[in-house]
Design a protein around this motif. Structure first.
Motif, PDB file in Angstrom:
ATOM      1  N   MET A   1      13.894  10.650  73.592  1.00  0.00           N
ATOM      2  CA  MET A   1      15.318  10.705  73.906  1.00  0.00           C
ATOM      3  C   MET A   1      15.597  10.210  75.329  1.00  0.00           C
ATOM      4  O   MET A   1      16.547   9.479  75.584  1.00  0.00           O
ATOM      5  CB  MET A   1      15.832  12.142  73.736  1.00  0.00           C
ATOM      6  CG  MET A   1      17.315  12.300  74.065  1.00  0.00           C
ATOM      7  SD  MET A   1      18.404  11.271  73.028  1.00  0.00           S
ATOM      8  CE  MET A   1      18.273  12.139  71.463  1.00  0.00           C
ATOM      9  N   ASN A   2      14.761  10.642  76.281  1.00  0.00           N
ATOM     10  CA  ASN A   2      14.947  10.208  77.667  1.00  0.00           C
ATOM     11  C   ASN A   2      14.787   8.702  77.818  1.00  0.00           C
ATOM     12  O   ASN A   2      15.499   8.064  78.604  1.00  0.00           O
ATOM     13  CB  ASN A   2      13.962  10.933  78.589  1.00  0.00           C
ATOM     14  CG  ASN A   2      14.331  12.393  78.791  1.00  0.00           C
ATOM     15  OD1 ASN A   2      15.495  12.773  78.654  1.00  0.00           O
ATOM     16  ND2 ASN A   2      13.342  13.219  79.092  1.00  0.00           N
ATOM     17  N   THR A   3      13.849   8.139  77.061  1.00  0.00           N
ATOM     18  CA  THR A   3      13.650   6.688  77.108  1.00  0.00           C
ATOM     19  C   THR A   3      14.876   5.964  76.571  1.00  0.00           C
ATOM     20  O   THR A   3      15.311   4.952  77.130  1.00  0.00           O
ATOM     21  CB  THR A   3      12.407   6.285  76.286  1.00  0.00           C
ATOM     22  OG1 THR A   3      11.241   6.869  76.870  1.00  0.00           O
ATOM     23  CG2 THR A   3      12.243   4.761  76.270  1.00  0.00           C
ATOM     24  N   ALA A  71      13.311   3.716  86.921  1.00  0.00           N
ATOM     25  CA  ALA A  71      12.418   4.024  85.798  1.00  0.00           C
ATOM     26  C   ALA A  71      10.977   4.195  86.269  1.00  0.00           C
ATOM     27  O   ALA A  71      10.260   5.096  85.804  1.00  0.00           O
ATOM     28  CB  ALA A  71      12.506   2.923  84.755  1.00  0.00           C
ATOM     29  N   VAL A  72      10.549   3.332  87.181  1.00  0.00           N
ATOM     30  CA  VAL A  72       9.175   3.407  87.703  1.00  0.00           C
ATOM     31  C   VAL A  72       8.990   4.657  88.557  1.00  0.00           C
ATOM     32  O   VAL A  72       7.969   5.350  88.473  1.00  0.00           O
ATOM     33  CB  VAL A  72       8.845   2.143  88.528  1.00  0.00           C
ATOM     34  CG1 VAL A  72       7.509   2.311  89.247  1.00  0.00           C
ATOM     35  CG2 VAL A  72       8.815   0.915  87.628  1.00  0.00           C
ATOM     36  N   LYS A  73       9.983   4.954  89.398  1.00  0.00           N
ATOM     37  CA  LYS A  73       9.881   6.055  90.357  1.00  0.00           C
ATOM     38  C   LYS A  73      10.011   7.419  89.702  1.00  0.00           C
ATOM     39  O   LYS A  73       9.237   8.347  89.998  1.00  0.00           O
ATOM     40  CB  LYS A  73      10.976   5.881  91.423  1.00  0.00           C
ATOM     41  CG  LYS A  73      10.940   6.915  92.539  1.00  0.00           C
ATOM     42  CD  LYS A  73       9.784   6.699  93.479  1.00  0.00           C
ATOM     43  CE  LYS A  73       9.886   7.648  94.675  1.00  0.00           C
ATOM     44  NZ  LYS A  73       8.739   7.462  95.608  1.00  0.00           N
ATOM     45  N   TYR A  78       9.932  12.370  83.349  1.00  0.00           N
ATOM     46  CA  TYR A  78      10.800  12.603  82.190  1.00  0.00           C
ATOM     47  C   TYR A  78      10.207  12.004  80.916  1.00  0.00           C
ATOM     48  O   TYR A  78      10.909  11.822  79.924  1.00  0.00           O
ATOM     49  CB  TYR A  78      12.189  12.022  82.447  1.00  0.00           C
ATOM     50  CG  TYR A  78      12.933  12.710  83.563  1.00  0.00           C
ATOM     51  CD1 TYR A  78      13.542  13.943  83.364  1.00  0.00           C
ATOM     52  CD2 TYR A  78      12.999  12.132  84.826  1.00  0.00           C
ATOM     53  CE1 TYR A  78      14.215  14.590  84.391  1.00  0.00           C
ATOM     54  CE2 TYR A  78      13.671  12.765  85.875  1.00  0.00           C
ATOM     55  CZ  TYR A  78      14.269  13.994  85.645  1.00  0.00           C
ATOM     56  OH  TYR A  78      14.934  14.632  86.670  1.00  0.00           O
ATOM     57  N   GLY A  79       8.929  11.700  80.985  1.00  0.00           N
ATOM     58  CA  GLY A  79       8.240  11.201  79.804  1.00  0.00           C
ATOM     59  C   GLY A  79       8.449   9.724  79.526  1.00  0.00           C
ATOM     60  O   GLY A  79       8.152   9.242  78.430  1.00  0.00           O
ATOM     61  N   GLU A  82       4.934   3.470  80.338  1.00  0.00           N
ATOM     62  CA  GLU A  82       4.911   2.011  80.475  1.00  0.00           C
ATOM     63  C   GLU A  82       5.825   1.317  79.478  1.00  0.00           C
ATOM     64  O   GLU A  82       6.576   0.396  79.831  1.00  0.00           O
ATOM     65  CB  GLU A  82       3.475   1.514  80.302  1.00  0.00           C
ATOM     66  CG  GLU A  82       3.266   0.064  80.631  1.00  0.00           C
ATOM     67  CD  GLU A  82       1.797  -0.307  80.540  1.00  0.00           C
ATOM     68  OE1 GLU A  82       1.356  -0.685  79.433  1.00  0.00           O
ATOM     69  OE2 GLU A  82       1.084  -0.206  81.559  1.00  0.00           O
ATOM     70  N   GLY A  83       5.795   1.757  78.240  1.00  0.00           N
ATOM     71  CA  GLY A  83       6.655   1.153  77.229  1.00  0.00           C
ATOM     72  C   GLY A  83       8.126   1.357  77.528  1.00  0.00           C
ATOM     73  O   GLY A  83       8.956   0.473  77.298  1.00  0.00           O
ATOM     74  N   GLY A  84       8.471   2.531  78.064  1.00  0.00           N
ATOM     75  CA  GLY A  84       9.850   2.812  78.427  1.00  0.00           C
ATOM     76  C   GLY A  84      10.320   1.939  79.575  1.00  0.00           C
ATOM     77  O   GLY A  84      11.469   1.476  79.593  1.00  0.00           O
TER      78      GLY A  84
END
Length: 207
Positions: A1-3, A71-73, A78-79, A82-84
């Motif tokens: 969900m977070n992604t 997203a990286v930081k 939040y799970g 790399e794919g996200g």
């Protein structure tokens, strides 16, 4: 969900067209109505306003960087793995190409792609930027510089990090850049492509 949330947020960030926003702020014509009709920094430059073009360039680059950097930081806690991060990179880029806030009429993505690469890794972004600068300085064609840089970006990533999901995102962005520049490729072959700094007759301040 977070992604999923991060991916949607990245798309919305990418949908902010700084070429249109800055043109309005500087009292210039809509960049979608003159020159190449592309809402990007190079076309805004044809209006004669270097300040507006620089502001556009920085804004479009910053949104790509911001989405990926966040997203990286903060993603891992939040799970978002790399794919996200790869999805966020593609999403912010797609937002620039087809922005929901501007009837899905966006730019070609050069500055935003550079911002994304800088967000992934500074050296990756700088290597790609150096490629763009060298070709642009040598030939004075922004489109040619973008095409060459797009081809080399996945190569640079592979050298730095090898093959992974983020490399896939870089390849997708490069492919979309080539696709969005298909008209420029035809113009380059025909010798009709505009050089950096050339002004459009219809460009300029609103009457």
């Amino acid at each position: 969900m977070n992604t999923l949330i991060a991916t949607i947020a990245a798309y919305l960030i990418g949908s902010i067209s700084f070429a249109v926003v800055m043109s309005r702020a500087f009292g210039l014509s809509d960049p979608r109505t003159y020159g190449s009709k592309n809402p990007g920094a190079t076309n805004v430059l044809r209006s004669g306003s270097k300040k507006a073009a620089i502001a556009t360039l920085l804004g479009d680059g910053a949104k790509g960087w911001l989405a990926v950097w966040l997203a990286v930081k903060f993603g891992p806690q939040y799970g978002i793995e790399e794919g996200g991060i790869a999805l966020v990179a593609i999403a912010v880029f797609l937002g620039h190409l087809w922005p929901v806030f501007f009837r899905f009429v966006g730019g070609k993505g050069v500055a935003t792609a550079l911002g994304v690469l800088l967000g992934i890794n500074v050296w990756l972004g700088l290597a790609t930027l150096a490629t763009w600068l060298i070709i642009a300085y040598a030939f004075r064609y922004s489109s040619l510089a973008a095409l060459v840089a797009a081809v080399f970006a996945p190569f640079y990533y592979g050298l730095l990090f090898g093959a992974d999901e983020v490399l896939f995102a870089v390849v997708v962005m490069s492919g979309l850049l080539l696709f969005r520049h298909s008209g420029n490729i035809a113009n380059l072959i025909a010798g009709k492509e505009s050089r950096i700094g050339s002004k459009a007759g219809a460009a300029g301040k609103k009457k």
